[in-house]
Design a protein around this motif. Sequence first.
Motif, PDB file in Angstrom:
ATOM      1  N   MET A 153       3.512  33.442 -73.184  1.00  0.00           N
ATOM      2  CA  MET A 153       4.927  33.891 -73.718  1.00  0.00           C
ATOM      3  C   MET A 153       5.011  34.977 -74.478  1.00  0.00           C
ATOM      4  N   GLY A 154       3.637  35.638 -74.423  1.00  0.00           N
ATOM      5  CA  GLY A 154       3.585  37.034 -75.223  1.00  0.00           C
ATOM      6  C   GLY A 154       4.101  38.336 -74.442  1.00  0.00           C
ATOM      7  N   GLY A 155       3.964  38.042 -73.099  1.00  0.00           N
ATOM      8  CA  GLY A 155       4.386  39.215 -72.160  1.00  0.00           C
ATOM      9  C   GLY A 155       3.713  39.387 -70.890  1.00  0.00           C
ATOM     10  N   ALA A 156       2.272  38.768 -70.832  1.00  0.00           N
ATOM     11  CA  ALA A 156       1.837  38.958 -69.604  1.00  0.00           C
ATOM     12  C   ALA A 156       2.013  37.759 -68.763  1.00  0.00           C
ATOM     13  N   GLY A 157       2.292  36.680 -69.245  1.00  0.00           N
ATOM     14  CA  GLY A 157       2.616  35.526 -68.382  1.00  0.00           C
ATOM     15  C   GLY A 157       1.437  34.962 -67.591  1.00  0.00           C
ATOM     16  N   TRP A 190      17.939  31.087 -78.967  1.00  0.00           N
ATOM     17  CA  TRP A 190      17.385  30.130 -78.021  1.00  0.00           C
ATOM     18  C   TRP A 190      18.162  30.535 -76.925  1.00  0.00           C
ATOM     19  N   ALA A 191      17.406  30.873 -75.946  1.00  0.00           N
ATOM     20  CA  ALA A 191      17.900  31.111 -74.480  1.00  0.00           C
ATOM     21  C   ALA A 191      17.218  30.514 -73.606  1.00  0.00           C
ATOM     22  N   LEU A 192      18.178  29.858 -72.532  1.00  0.00           N
ATOM     23  CA  LEU A 192      17.645  29.198 -71.366  1.00  0.00           C
ATOM     24  C   LEU A 192      17.206  30.218 -70.587  1.00  0.00           C
ATOM     25  N   ILE A 193      16.043  29.811 -69.996  1.00  0.00           N
ATOM     26  CA  ILE A 193      15.585  30.890 -68.849  1.00  0.00           C
ATOM     27  C   ILE A 193      16.531  30.866 -67.750  1.00  0.00           C
ATOM     28  N   VAL A 229      16.843  36.005 -68.245  1.00  0.00           N
ATOM     29  CA  VAL A 229      15.763  35.964 -69.157  1.00  0.00           C
ATOM     30  C   VAL A 229      14.866  35.235 -68.479  1.00  0.00           C
ATOM     31  N   ILE A 230      13.539  35.513 -68.522  1.00  0.00           N
ATOM     32  CA  ILE A 230      12.404  34.818 -67.957  1.00  0.00           C
ATOM     33  C   ILE A 230      11.387  34.314 -69.002  1.00  0.00           C
ATOM     34  N   LYS A 231      10.376  33.651 -68.783  1.00  0.00           N
ATOM     35  CA  LYS A 231       9.240  33.000 -69.732  1.00  0.00           C
ATOM     36  C   LYS A 231       8.897  34.139 -70.766  1.00  0.00           C
ATOM     37  N   THR A 232       8.652  35.226 -70.068  1.00  0.00           N
ATOM     38  CA  THR A 232       7.866  36.216 -70.791  1.00  0.00           C
ATOM     39  C   THR A 232       9.083  37.135 -71.545  1.00  0.00           C
TER      40      THR A 232
END
Lengths: 234, 213, 787, 354, 184
Positions: free
Chosen positions: C148-152, C311-314, C353-356
């Motif tokens: 979740m830092g960016g790279a996924g 807190w955002a839902l994916i 918004v996605i996981k990363t």
Amino acid sequence: MKINSEYKELAWQGLWKNNPGLVQLLGLCPLLAVTSTVVNALGLGIATMFVLICSNATVSAIRQWVPKEIRIPIFVLIIATFVTCVQLLMNAFTYDLYQSLGIFLPLIVTNCAIIGRAEAYASKNPIKQSSFDGLMMGLGFLAVLVVLGAVREVLGQGTLFDGANLLLGQWATGLRVEIYSLDSQFLLMILPPGAFIAMGFLIAGKNVIDHKIAQAKPKKLEQAIERVRVNFEN
Amino acid sequence: MSTLTPAISKNSKILALFAMACTATVAFVQLLTEDRIEFQSQQQLIQQLNQVIQTDSHDNEMFRDCIIAPTGKDTELLIDVIYRARLNNTPTAAAIKTVAPDGYSGNIELLIAINTDGSVSGVRTLLHKETPGLGDKIELRKSDWITTFSGKKVLGNNDNRWAVKKDGGMFDQFTGATITPRAVVKTVRKTIDYFQANQKVIFNTASNCGVEQ
Amino acid sequence: MESVIERIERGSFWQFHGGIHPPEQKFLTCTKPIASAQIPEQLIIPIRQHIGQAGNLVVKVGDKVLKGQILSACDSPMSVPIHAPTSGTITAIQSMAIPHPSGLSEACIILTPDGEDTWKQRHICPDFHLLSKIQIIEKIANAGISGMGGAGFPTQVKVSTLAKIDYLIINAAECEPYITADDLLLQEHSPTILDGIKIIDHLLSPKNILIGIEENKTEATDALKKATADIDHIKICVIPTKYPSGGEKQLIKILTGQEVPSGVLPSSLGMVMQNVATCFAIADAVINDTPLIKRVVTISGQALEKPQNVWALIGTPVGFLTRQCGYNNSKNRHLIMGGPMMGFSLPHDQIPVIKTTNCILAPSEIEIASPFSSTSSKEVECIRCGQCADVCPAQLLPQELQWSAKAKDQAQLAKLNLFDCIECGACAYVCPSQIPLVHYYRVAKAEIRQQKLLDIKAEKAKVRFEARKQRLEREKVARAEKHKKAAEARKARMNTDTSAAKSEKSAVADALARVKAKKAQASIKQNTAENDSEDATTTTTTTSAAESSNTSTVDITVESVAAVDDGKSQVANAIARAKAKKLAQKNQAQIDSLDTLQNNESPSSLTSSQAAPVVIDRKAKVAVAVAKAKEKKRQASAANSPSSQVDIIDTATKALKPNAVNLDSVSDDKATQAIDKKAKVAAAMVKAKAQAKMKASLGTETSFNNLEKSTTNLESNIDLGATSECDVPAQVKNVEAAKTKKTQGEPQTVSNIDTKNLDRKTKIAAAIAKAKAKKLAASSDKSPTSE
Amino acid sequence: MAFWIASSPHNHQKNETSSLMRLVVYATIPGIFAQWYFFGWGNLIHISLAVAAAIIAEFTVLALRNKKITPQLFDGSAILTAVLLGISLPALAPWWISVIGSLFAIALVKQLYGGLGHNPFNPAMAAYVMLLISFPLQMTQWQPPLSLLAMDIQLSDTLAVIFSGYTPQGYSVEQIRTHIDGFTMATPLDTVKTNMTLGLTVVESMQAPTIGKHFGVGWEWINAGFLLGGLFLLGKEAIPWSTPVSFLLSLFICSFIAFMISPDSNASTMFHWFTGATMLGAFFIITDPVSGATSVKGRLVFGALAGLLVFLIRKFGGYPDAVAFAVLLCNMAAPLIDQYTRPRTYGHDLEVKK
Amino acid sequence: MSTVIAILVLGVIAALFGALLGFASVQFKVQGDPLAEQLDALLPQTQCGQCGYPGCKPYAQAVANGEAINKCAPGGEDTIKKIADLMGVEVQPLDENHEADNSPKVAFIIEEDCIGCTKCIQACPVDAIIGTTKQMHTIITDECTGCDLCVAPCPVDCIEMIPVATTTQNWQWDLNSIPVVQIN
């Protein structure tokens, strides 16, 4: 008619399109070193042209008998012979010019313009065309030398044809033209760096003219290219 | 290997043939021009000598009447050849080819002619590498400074006038360059000293150089 | 030598080269608590949100899903499932813009929430020690966790590494300006994060656990310290604030002094790095059985009234979040997903918004000038000041890379280690000439990758090309071999059997005529040719007859031969039908046989007339060989052949297969077939004919007239459209005419056939005509004889 | 409602090439002030002439090359070049010296190679060298410090000399330069060099009036001025520290070794530092990023090479001051230096662990 | 006399060197022409024949023998530049007679129109079309070089050249579109 156009092409190549000085950039050493005055340039140019014609003719004449492995040594031998002869003759008949051209005369041997033409043209073509090619290439080279010499002489010392008598005899003393006179010469132009700079501008000038010519030419008509089918049936 | 031998012998033969033909051509041309070249270089020398020694002050063929400098006499000077001028077999002047070693950019070759009375008949620069535009005024083509020597004499051992003006002498220096004229003046002066000291030897030695007779 | 741990305990760290200190701007959000998630009207869930392959969908449009329900299953280790962030209905599965710098679209699941937020059934597991490692990893995998830092990067791959791990590094450095998502998460949920760390610890059993956190996050550091106070082998490393110390390689260098070799994963050095948010997600997944369906996102920037972490839902569209934070409309808007250094601009605010996604940045004009404003400066020439090289954390030479990138000098770029660039943007940040350096590198990297692909493709194409060449060569040889054998066999038979001589003769005549027609263009004296052929074969083959036979003989069945003898037109129809069936197969053969025939026939029409029947053999390939064989035999057989030729006809009739002897005629024949079949087929035939005709017309010596006529036939086809059908029958009729030695003109035959064709469809004819017209126009231009 | 997109990074330090150039120009002020104080208006006049000519040249060439004129014309680089050229010219050189030099620097050395960022040579120094070899006479007419002049010269006198060759009173440059004692003045470096050929020792040469108490009347203060400006630039991080430090160190070491070996024929280290164009060169010329080396290691090598060359040329060469020649030679070597001083990329060529 | 000696000496030296060269010419002869191979490696291997040669390799050979370097339309400027680098000649613009559009394309068969004639299969230089008589054909996209040689033979014109679609996988940063692009 065909022959005629062939010679025309040779002349065009030598004098402009494939000029040994401006395009092939061959023989830069004498080109840059001796062009401080028009007269020097003229002298070396004529000598080079003479050698070029003779060597082209000779190389062309013997081209059938020269094996490919030893062609370069033979070309060099021939060129060296002519250069030495020219040197001796100049020493005998234009002594002063000989003195002022000095070391650059024997250097004609290593002038790549000459061996280049021998290799690229004379060794593959008949004597007549080769001699003519030599003449035209020589003239092209001479022209560049003279123009460069003129530019440098005018900018450097403000004269033209200074020392013409060295080359042409006493009568030519009168040819000397004083364009302007300064307390101090613009030495840069007389020194080798000036030759490089002036040469650069000459080449740039040629490119500009070429560009203009190319633009002026109407675009050639589109011709469809026959595509080759890559199938193997036939 | 079968192709090796014919390739070698063929190439070798052809190249040798060409080499010999070319050499022969050069030799032939050399033969033709030999005399003329000889004559030309004589003319050149005569012309130079005539510039520094007036034609009316001699009647001998100077370029034939010359000596290699007697060595060891004066180690400070680098004298090359001395040409002697005579009028009716009387020595009138000598032209001395020498070198000023301390130019701004190395040696300066000079031809210095001195009359038997010790006055300078003429000086010419034969070869130099001085800075263009500054030091090259020792050439006659660039400036007539070199002619200022004509007629000058050295008066005694401590003649202070033989120096450039900056050093209190009588010769101009060029703007921006002092070292070059200084070197020339120094050498000319030394040459005069040498000439005066060795005049007899110079004129009495048999001609031992120059053009082959 | 001092060990790494000793150094860390002493509070001294290593340094990576370069780095910059951009304005942090974290104060905007770092003190505000994380706002809870609200459910938007619609969730857009991209199927692929990580590095690797997308999973396979297990839901379809219209399905009702519960919160946390799996939406896609994964079958490969590099794929990660996605889950429904809330309960609702799948309203669509379609291509939507995804968070990617290109703004391109990919498959997304559109979920319309029902607002009830009903959970699926969960199995809470308070003590993960009860689970086996395999079970834990499975849980992590099923929860759809990727870095979740960016790279996924899929997390289950990372935590199941078999390498011996010395250091587990928890990355809490969060060095990019503005972003405080991890900071806040640490402040509020340190215990849960610690649980996550413990789970990873349990899985990997590293010697040490290092938590790297920048010194500007004091509250988070305190919270962490409190949580980990009693755990020995967890070291909290408070490192100096510098961008990009949060980079994986940079953080490893800072904490351990080691450099990760180029092109190698840190695990080879015995290190694994996890982001704090990932740790949180792992704890949530393993303990609470909660898949990764929401994450903390920093919504920041001065264009917002109340920037904060949420807190955002994916799948929540970015616009929903920015509106929530009070985004004021300005004319030129700029939204950045990620931080200002490495984030990318969004083309619009309906990007999910996605996981990363850790940050949505809505900067004001003052913070980040838009390219339209006067304050933005423009790129000027590089003056080689070297500041970029000073700040590059990878110790590259950005300015040289830039020149090479501009010059597209890929070799030099490789030499300068372009692919070690982490695109942190430090170089472009400091560049006084405002050169978008990173952008040049991205383009160059893309070009190099593209070039590599192209190279591979070219290599493949080359191999296939060569293989095909060889295959064709082999086939040619095989074919020749086969023909030779068949010819020999036939020769033997011809010599023995003489009963069918008469019928054979006529067949021979037909074939001869056909051949002539093909060759027609070259020879000038048509009459003599006719005479020759007539005399020699004792059949009255006029030019028209030759033509007509050409047209009819593509497929010659026994019946058709007979029919020709009787002069009935029905036969012609039959022939045509048969031909139609074989048509497609023929095409190839036609060309071959045609060529060989031409060769054979060229010497004299007389000899070729005998040869021709043989050509009416099985496949065209065989025919080639036969033709050759005939050539050899022809002197001997010329006088006494009749009987043997009958034999040949027998074999020919058995074959019944398509035989494209004369392409001119073929085209016409095909046309008739086409009447039965589809118009398309017909068009194809016509085209083939046209081409073949041209070929035939070159270099043959038979009568000029033949060609002319055949071309007129074709032309008439083209011109007449609907009436073009007539032509084909006309030719059939011509065959008849040939047999009856009549040299009648076309008009008559046309009319005859017209009546027959009336039942056919005119549409089909039109199609044929059209297709023909296209091809013919092209071909007729080239062959001078055709007009 | 429009969204605009851009490539990351999105924020920027907001410094610009032009402000960098401006900073360097400002930093020359102390040195120029010292020059004005000791040598009068000459250099200021030359600086303004050179700037005017440079801007005209830049404008013309940019127009010819169809480039955007305004941003490039005022990016400060041409002005900086002209200022540096103006500083290094002899104060009483004729006006056309600075004009020709400036045109040459901008048109030939800079723009012909492709403009800012593409010139392989430092334009100011290339122009200086061009002038020096083309017009050795004018370029060696150094004016002695005002205090040693036989006459007072005012602004009007200087202007007249520069534009006509004579003061309103009719004195020529040569006459102005001549000391009361009849000695023509030269720069300290020139004096030492000339005296050396006359067989004098350095100590004896140091007695010359131009040298004064320390290293040359005025010259030490001019150098101090440029040193001050240079330190200001270093403080502002406008120039890298590595080049000037390694240059000065290298020059110091070379001259120190020579001085140790033979104090009679070699000037002292401080003499080398504080005469001629040493400080100007160290902080303003060789720090020119365009024609220098780029990596830190490369800059160290670059500076050291320049220092060595300056010493060698001063000691053995034909021209008394050597900074311009040394810089040009180093410019030529810069790409090679860059090639061999590339830093080790992160993760590459790691030493094998024990 | 000295002249004669000079001639002889030079003759002997020349003979020696001639022999040496003769020896070297046989002994150190370089075989083959790797240039054509190197050129072939630079060409895109579409085998499209637009250069006027049947395939990439024949063109590579032709270039090695002095054919113009600017005839490879699919390779475009990049390929010309690479060839120019290899040959040490100046870069020329793409031959005007060739289409300049060399964006990547693949062939696509409109399946409902296909009549199964196999003509395209025969035309394909890399066997990238599968299908058999009277069956519908289709193109293996991965193998297709985009040479469009199959387009002309198709009797029903059912083959189209479609540009390769941009996806996130093959998307490239575009220098021109960024940094400034406005999307509404």
